[in-house]
Design a protein around this motif. Structure first.
Motif, PDB file in Angstrom:
ATOM      1  N   LYS A 509       0.834  -1.197   0.000  1.00  0.00           N
ATOM      2  CA  LYS A 509       0.000   0.000   0.000  1.00  0.00           C
ATOM      3  C   LYS A 509       0.873   1.253   0.000  1.00  0.00           C
ATOM      4  O   LYS A 509       2.069   1.202   0.270  1.00  0.00           O
ATOM      5  N   LYS A 510       0.251   2.407  -0.269  1.00  0.00           N
ATOM      6  CA  LYS A 510       0.982   3.669  -0.310  1.00  0.00           C
ATOM      7  C   LYS A 510       0.536   4.597   0.821  1.00  0.00           C
ATOM      8  O   LYS A 510      -0.640   4.614   1.184  1.00  0.00           O
ATOM      9  N   ALA A 511       1.483   5.401   1.321  1.00  0.00           N
ATOM     10  CA  ALA A 511       1.201   6.342   2.413  1.00  0.00           C
ATOM     11  C   ALA A 511       0.693   7.657   1.830  1.00  0.00           C
ATOM     12  O   ALA A 511       1.357   8.695   1.910  1.00  0.00           O
ATOM     13  N   THR A 512      -0.511   7.633   1.235  1.00  0.00           N
ATOM     14  CA  THR A 512      -1.083   8.846   0.661  1.00  0.00           C
ATOM     15  C   THR A 512      -1.633   9.743   1.749  1.00  0.00           C
ATOM     16  O   THR A 512      -1.894   9.299   2.878  1.00  0.00           O
ATOM     17  N   ASP A 513      -1.814  11.021   1.414  1.00  0.00           N
ATOM     18  CA  ASP A 513      -2.400  11.953   2.381  1.00  0.00           C
ATOM     19  C   ASP A 513      -3.782  11.494   2.796  1.00  0.00           C
ATOM     20  O   ASP A 513      -4.184  11.652   3.954  1.00  0.00           O
ATOM     21  N   LYS A 514      -4.539  10.932   1.845  1.00  0.00           N
ATOM     22  CA  LYS A 514      -5.886  10.449   2.152  1.00  0.00           C
ATOM     23  C   LYS A 514      -5.827   9.299   3.159  1.00  0.00           C
ATOM     24  O   LYS A 514      -6.600   9.265   4.127  1.00  0.00           O
ATOM     25  N   ALA A 515      -4.893   8.365   2.963  1.00  0.00           N
ATOM     26  CA  ALA A 515      -4.769   7.227   3.873  1.00  0.00           C
ATOM     27  C   ALA A 515      -4.366   7.683   5.269  1.00  0.00           C
ATOM     28  O   ALA A 515      -4.929   7.232   6.273  1.00  0.00           O
ATOM     29  N   LEU A 516      -3.411   8.608   5.323  1.00  0.00           N
ATOM     30  CA  LEU A 516      -2.948   9.096   6.619  1.00  0.00           C
ATOM     31  C   LEU A 516      -4.037   9.881   7.343  1.00  0.00           C
ATOM     32  O   LEU A 516      -4.210   9.760   8.555  1.00  0.00           O
ATOM     33  N   GLY A 517      -4.801  10.683   6.594  1.00  0.00           N
ATOM     34  CA  GLY A 517      -5.902  11.434   7.197  1.00  0.00           C
ATOM     35  C   GLY A 517      -6.979  10.516   7.733  1.00  0.00           C
ATOM     36  O   GLY A 517      -7.550  10.752   8.808  1.00  0.00           O
ATOM     37  N   THR A 518      -7.268   9.447   6.991  1.00  0.00           N
ATOM     38  CA  THR A 518      -8.280   8.468   7.432  1.00  0.00           C
ATOM     39  C   THR A 518      -7.828   7.785   8.728  1.00  0.00           C
ATOM     40  O   THR A 518      -8.612   7.624   9.671  1.00  0.00           O
ATOM     41  N   ALA A 519      -6.540   7.392   8.780  1.00  0.00           N
ATOM     42  CA  ALA A 519      -6.021   6.731   9.985  1.00  0.00           C
ATOM     43  C   ALA A 519      -6.070   7.668  11.185  1.00  0.00           C
ATOM     44  O   ALA A 519      -6.453   7.267  12.291  1.00  0.00           O
ATOM     45  N   ALA A 520      -5.716   8.929  10.963  1.00  0.00           N
ATOM     46  CA  ALA A 520      -5.744   9.907  12.059  1.00  0.00           C
ATOM     47  C   ALA A 520      -7.154  10.065  12.603  1.00  0.00           C
ATOM     48  O   ALA A 520      -7.370  10.119  13.823  1.00  0.00           O
ATOM     49  N   ALA A 521      -8.146  10.129  11.692  1.00  0.00           N
ATOM     50  CA  ALA A 521      -9.541  10.284  12.116  1.00  0.00           C
ATOM     51  C   ALA A 521     -10.000   9.073  12.916  1.00  0.00           C
ATOM     52  O   ALA A 521     -10.673   9.214  13.956  1.00  0.00           O
ATOM     53  N   HIS A 522      -9.642   7.871  12.473  1.00  0.00           N
ATOM     54  CA  HIS A 522     -10.050   6.649  13.175  1.00  0.00           C
ATOM     55  C   HIS A 522      -9.415   6.551  14.555  1.00  0.00           C
ATOM     56  O   HIS A 522     -10.003   5.981  15.469  1.00  0.00           O
ATOM     57  N   MET A 523      -8.232   7.110  14.715  1.00  0.00           N
ATOM     58  CA  MET A 523      -7.524   7.015  15.991  1.00  0.00           C
ATOM     59  C   MET A 523      -7.791   8.213  16.899  1.00  0.00           C
ATOM     60  O   MET A 523      -7.232   8.304  17.994  1.00  0.00           O
ATOM     61  N   GLY A 524      -8.634   9.136  16.449  1.00  0.00           N
ATOM     62  CA  GLY A 524      -8.953  10.301  17.270  1.00  0.00           C
ATOM     63  C   GLY A 524      -7.808  11.277  17.379  1.00  0.00           C
ATOM     64  O   GLY A 524      -7.693  12.016  18.364  1.00  0.00           O
ATOM     65  N   ILE A 525      -6.908  11.283  16.364  1.00  0.00           N
ATOM     66  CA  ILE A 525      -5.771  12.202  16.338  1.00  0.00           C
ATOM     67  C   ILE A 525      -6.133  13.381  15.438  1.00  0.00           C
ATOM     68  O   ILE A 525      -6.758  13.206  14.391  1.00  0.00           O
ATOM     69  N   GLY A 526      -5.746  14.578  15.839  1.00  0.00           N
ATOM     70  CA  GLY A 526      -6.214  15.793  15.184  1.00  0.00           C
ATOM     71  C   GLY A 526      -5.956  15.893  13.702  1.00  0.00           C
ATOM     72  O   GLY A 526      -6.796  16.377  12.951  1.00  0.00           O
ATOM     73  N   SER A 527      -4.796  15.438  13.212  1.00  0.00           N
ATOM     74  CA  SER A 527      -4.454  15.607  11.808  1.00  0.00           C
ATOM     75  C   SER A 527      -3.452  14.553  11.384  1.00  0.00           C
ATOM     76  O   SER A 527      -2.844  13.869  12.218  1.00  0.00           O
ATOM     77  N   ALA A 528      -3.273  14.437  10.045  1.00  0.00           N
ATOM     78  CA  ALA A 528      -2.288  13.495   9.519  1.00  0.00           C
ATOM     79  C   ALA A 528      -0.880  13.880   9.969  1.00  0.00           C
ATOM     80  O   ALA A 528      -0.043  13.018  10.271  1.00  0.00           O
ATOM     81  N   GLU A 529      -0.603  15.181  10.058  1.00  0.00           N
ATOM     82  CA  GLU A 529       0.718  15.632  10.488  1.00  0.00           C
ATOM     83  C   GLU A 529       0.999  15.228  11.926  1.00  0.00           C
ATOM     84  O   GLU A 529       2.108  14.809  12.268  1.00  0.00           O
ATOM     85  N   GLU A 530      -0.017  15.343  12.775  1.00  0.00           N
ATOM     86  CA  GLU A 530       0.145  14.938  14.167  1.00  0.00           C
ATOM     87  C   GLU A 530       0.379  13.430  14.258  1.00  0.00           C
ATOM     88  O   GLU A 530       1.164  12.955  15.078  1.00  0.00           O
ATOM     89  N   LEU A 531      -0.296  12.682  13.404  1.00  0.00           N
ATOM     90  CA  LEU A 531      -0.100  11.237  13.352  1.00  0.00           C
ATOM     91  C   LEU A 531       1.338  10.908  12.973  1.00  0.00           C
ATOM     92  O   LEU A 531       1.998  10.066  13.610  1.00  0.00           O
ATOM     93  N   LEU A 532       1.862  11.574  11.967  1.00  0.00           N
ATOM     94  CA  LEU A 532       3.238  11.339  11.534  1.00  0.00           C
ATOM     95  C   LEU A 532       4.234  11.720  12.623  1.00  0.00           C
ATOM     96  O   LEU A 532       5.254  11.043  12.815  1.00  0.00           O
ATOM     97  N   ALA A 533       3.949  12.808  13.338  1.00  0.00           N
ATOM     98  CA  ALA A 533       4.836  13.223  14.441  1.00  0.00           C
ATOM     99  C   ALA A 533       4.871  12.150  15.533  1.00  0.00           C
ATOM    100  O   ALA A 533       5.923  11.882  16.112  1.00  0.00           O
ATOM    101  N   LYS A 534       3.732  11.523  15.811  1.00  0.00           N
ATOM    102  CA  LYS A 534       3.685  10.459  16.817  1.00  0.00           C
ATOM    103  C   LYS A 534       4.497   9.246  16.370  1.00  0.00           C
ATOM    104  O   LYS A 534       5.195   8.620  17.171  1.00  0.00           O
ATOM    105  N   ILE A 535       4.393   8.913  15.082  1.00  0.00           N
ATOM    106  CA  ILE A 535       5.173   7.790  14.569  1.00  0.00           C
ATOM    107  C   ILE A 535       6.660   8.126  14.615  1.00  0.00           C
ATOM    108  O   ILE A 535       7.491   7.316  15.041  1.00  0.00           O
TER     109      ILE A 535
END
Length: 717
Positions: A509-535
């Protein structure tokens, strides 16, 4: 000196409890207390404790402990019923109908606290601490019942099995004993600590007891002798006072020996004496008499009368060289101050002669709680929340002064960094130096009571990573960590993007902005950027990201993995193997098994240093070897990388690992310097040959200074 109720294996009759309550509250509602007694007894019929005695002996004992503290009817009734909703067929509604909403809410609060795992992993522990504070905020009496419940359980802990004894004792030592102390119930804190000490370190406790016996043989029982000396001194000067003397608890002595690195004979805290006066003026008169009669020990004087603790505690503390040169600690306070010192926050509910005891020194428990939690209420970071609670809630306090004369309260061991952040976050972040009592001192200096502190600031100054080791308060640590996180956020986001790309490409799979935004929403994280910072900061892993977006792919991957027992030759039928975390053996390495209890076998590398522990148990050794054949990259290995602190280096390393078909399951920075970073990376490999390939590829990078295979007990280049 605190309640004197002793553990009784026989069921105390209701009349004994009622008579005890009547001694301080003649107007108590006897019918309600007796009804609660009978209801609790009925609900617990047929239930027994670990000792074999009827279970209802426990709620009665808890009620007796609370009655010794002169608490109100509802608290006594709650004690009798505190396990009914959890352990019997009774319900919240049934308790409410029979005994009222207030009792039902108290019972419900105690039940919820009983179910909290306060000694669990940090994330869960943080949430459970929040729940504890929530229960306290509704009614502090919930905690009073819970503390008394824990005290009786610790008094009877010998009937529990060994592992449960240790878990309960550790939780008591780390959480409930400090909480009792913070609430001002010092007698309970000391007993809880000593009961825990008996379980956790019986050899040390027995050593202290033997030293006490030796001391008595050499000098006799000096406590009554010194007590009488003080009484004679006060009587001669016409100061009316009660004098009480005692030997300190073994754990209290042990802790002082550990803190001060002194022997038993040099401690000044072995004997403690209290002078309880008729008036506040007599406190200082008694202090003067004591200091004129015996030589005061410098640096051992504290005035909690003019600077009371937040839980209402007031007393003068001094240490003097008494009879035969022995150092003794003396506390001086009035009777009302003594009652608060014994009961702490519980003094707010204490009764005398059928009415609430009007004690001017008893604190409002709700104001106390508000002060206790003022810095933690809006903190969402679990790790920072725990720091606030454990440090600000459980620590003893020191009082320092600003140049303007403002009093700043800090926990014991606080530094100028903590002082600066206590004034304002802006002051703390811009701190470049400090003066204590007019003299320049290092920022790591430990502050003491009564010192005047002046902070020097500079424009453009930023918090340093070394401050994390200097600061002790949750507020300072939280602000420093937040500043450092913001400073490194861009780097974390870049690294997180690379880790996410590698993890997703591993499953096609690819780490698209859409995929990252979807994961952030499912995990209750504010944004895709915040998700990446956590990783990127290792707060979560790329594998977790894949699990959120494509759980079926993760499940399929897990189902295709072989069980460890199928990969290893040499096991007996019914045995199962588990690789040891200390040396992380990999296929291709010589291995040996150590039989454990049951059917388990722990697999070690043949050169693992832990095997020396089993040299006297050769019958437990099992000759094993790996099964030949193809394998998935699912064996965990840990490597340590030292690399240049330059842009793009982290991303290249992660890419190299991914290109060699190895997944990164965790990444943690262990050292950050101006020019180099050191980090540990958990990777998944097929075998030892696969690991060597990864190590070689990473080491070949021009910005990597060193790469090691890191185990818990050794490192291999």
């Amino acid at each position: 000196m605190g309640p004197s109720v002793q553990t009784n294996t026989e069921m105390v009759p209701a009349q004994v409890l009622v008579d005890l309550v009547r001694t301080y509250n003649p107007n108590c509602n006897v019918e309600r207390i007796e009804a609660a007694y009978e209801y609790g007894k009925l609900m617990h019929t047929g239930q027994t404790r670990h000792s074999g005695e009827p279970y209802f002996t426990h709620p009665i004992a808890v009620a007796m402990i609370l009655a010794e503290q002169r608490l109100d009817d509802d608290t006594i009734i709650t004690a009798l019923l505190h396990d009914t909703v959890e352990d019997t067929k009774s319900t919240y509604q049934a308790v409410e109908k029979r005994f009222g909403t207030e009792v039902a809410q108290l019972v419900d609060g105690v039940t919820k606290l009983t179910n909290l795992e306060l000694s669990s992993k940090d994330n869960k522990q943080a949430e459970n601490f929040r729940k504890l504070l929530l229960a306290m905020s509704k009614d502090v009496r919930v905690i009073l019942v819970k503390l008394s419940d824990r005290l009786h359980n610790m008094r009877t802990i010998r009937h529990m099995v060994g592992p449960k004894q240790e878990r309960k004792a550790r939780e008591t030592m780390e959480i409930y004993a400090p909480l009792a102390g913070r609430m001002g119930m010092q007698w309970m804190r000391e007993e809880l600590e000593d009961l825990s000490f008996r379980v956790l370190n019986p050899e040390a406790r027995n050593s202290i007891m033997r030293r006490f016996l030796t001391l008595r043989k050499e000098t006799g029982d000096v406590t009554p002798q010194i007590t009488q000396d003080i009484r004679d001194l006060l009587k001669k000067a016409g100061v009316e006072a009660t004098v009480l003397g005692r030997e300190k608890k073994p754990y209290s002595i042990w802790r002082k020996m550990e803190e001060k690195k002194e022997g038993f004979s040099r401690l000044s805290d072995i004997f403690g004496f209290r002078i309880i006066t008729q008036s506040e003026d007599d406190i200082y008169a008694a202090l003067g008499l004591v200091h004129r009669r015996w030589r005061a020990v410098p640096g051992r004087f504290k005035d909690y009368v003019s600077q009371p603790k937040s839980n209402g505690y007031r007393s003068i503390h001094t240490t003097v060289s008494g009879r035969d040169g022995k150092r003794v600690e003396i506390q001086i306070r009035t009777q009302q101050m003594h009652e608060v010192a014994e009961s702490g926050v519980a003094a707010h509910w204490s009764y005398r002669n059928g009415e609430r005891a009007a004690n001017p020194f008893a604190v409002d428990p709700f104001k106390w709680l508000e002060e206790l939690t003022e810095h933690v209420a809006n903190n969402d970071m679990n790790e920072e929340f725990l720091e606030h609670v454990k440090l600000d809630m459980f620590a003893d306090q020191v009082f320092c002064f600003s140049p303007k004369g403002d009093v700043i309260k800090l926990p014991r061991g606080a530094t100028p960094i903590d002082f600066a952040y206590a004034i304002h976050t802006r002051i703390g972040s811009a701190c470049v130096g400090a003066k204590v009592d007019g003299r320049r001192v290092p920022l790591w200096t430990r502050l003491r009571n009564g010192q005047s502190v002046e902070i020097t600031t500079a424009e453009g100054q930023r918090p340093q990573s070394t401050w994390m080791d200097i600061a002790v308060t949750g507020r300072a640590k939280s602000a420093i960590r937040k500043a450092l996180r913001e400073e490194h956020r861009d780097g974390f986001v870049r690294l997180g993007r690379e880790l996410a790309r590698v993890a997703l490409e591993r499953v096609g799979k690819k780490a698209t902005d859409k995929a990252l935004g979807t994961a952030a929403a499912h995990m209750g994280i504010g944004s895709a950027e915040e998700l990446l910072a956590k990783i990127g900061s290792a707060e979560m892993t790329g594998t977790e990201l894949v699990g959120v977006l494509y759980p079926e792919l993760v499940r399929v991957d897990e189902l295709t993995q072989e069980e460890p027992a199928e990969r290893i030759i040499g096991l007996e039928p019914g045995q199962f193997a588990q690789t040891s975390a200390c040396c992380q053996p990999l296929p291709g390495e010589r291995i040996v098994g150590i039989a454990t209890r049951g059917s388990g076998v722990l697999v070690h590398r043949i050169d693992c240093e832990r095997l020396v522990e089993y040299e006297d148990s050769l019958e437990r050794w099992i000759d094993l070897r790996w099964l030949d054949g193809k394998r998935m990259a699912d064996q965990e290995a840990t490597i340590e990388v030292t690399m240049a602190n330059d842009a793009g280096v982290l991303g290249r390393i992660c890419t190299l690992i991914g290109e060699h078909n190895s997944n990164i399951s965790n990444l943690e920075f262990t050292d950050r310097k101006q020019d180099f970073y050191r980090m540990t990376i958990d990777i998944e490999v097929r075998d030892v040959e696969h690991l060597i390939n990864v190590l070689t590829a990473v080491e070949a990078d021009s910005d990597v200074a060193q790469v090691l295979r890191k185990n818990r007990n050794r490192q291999t280049e």
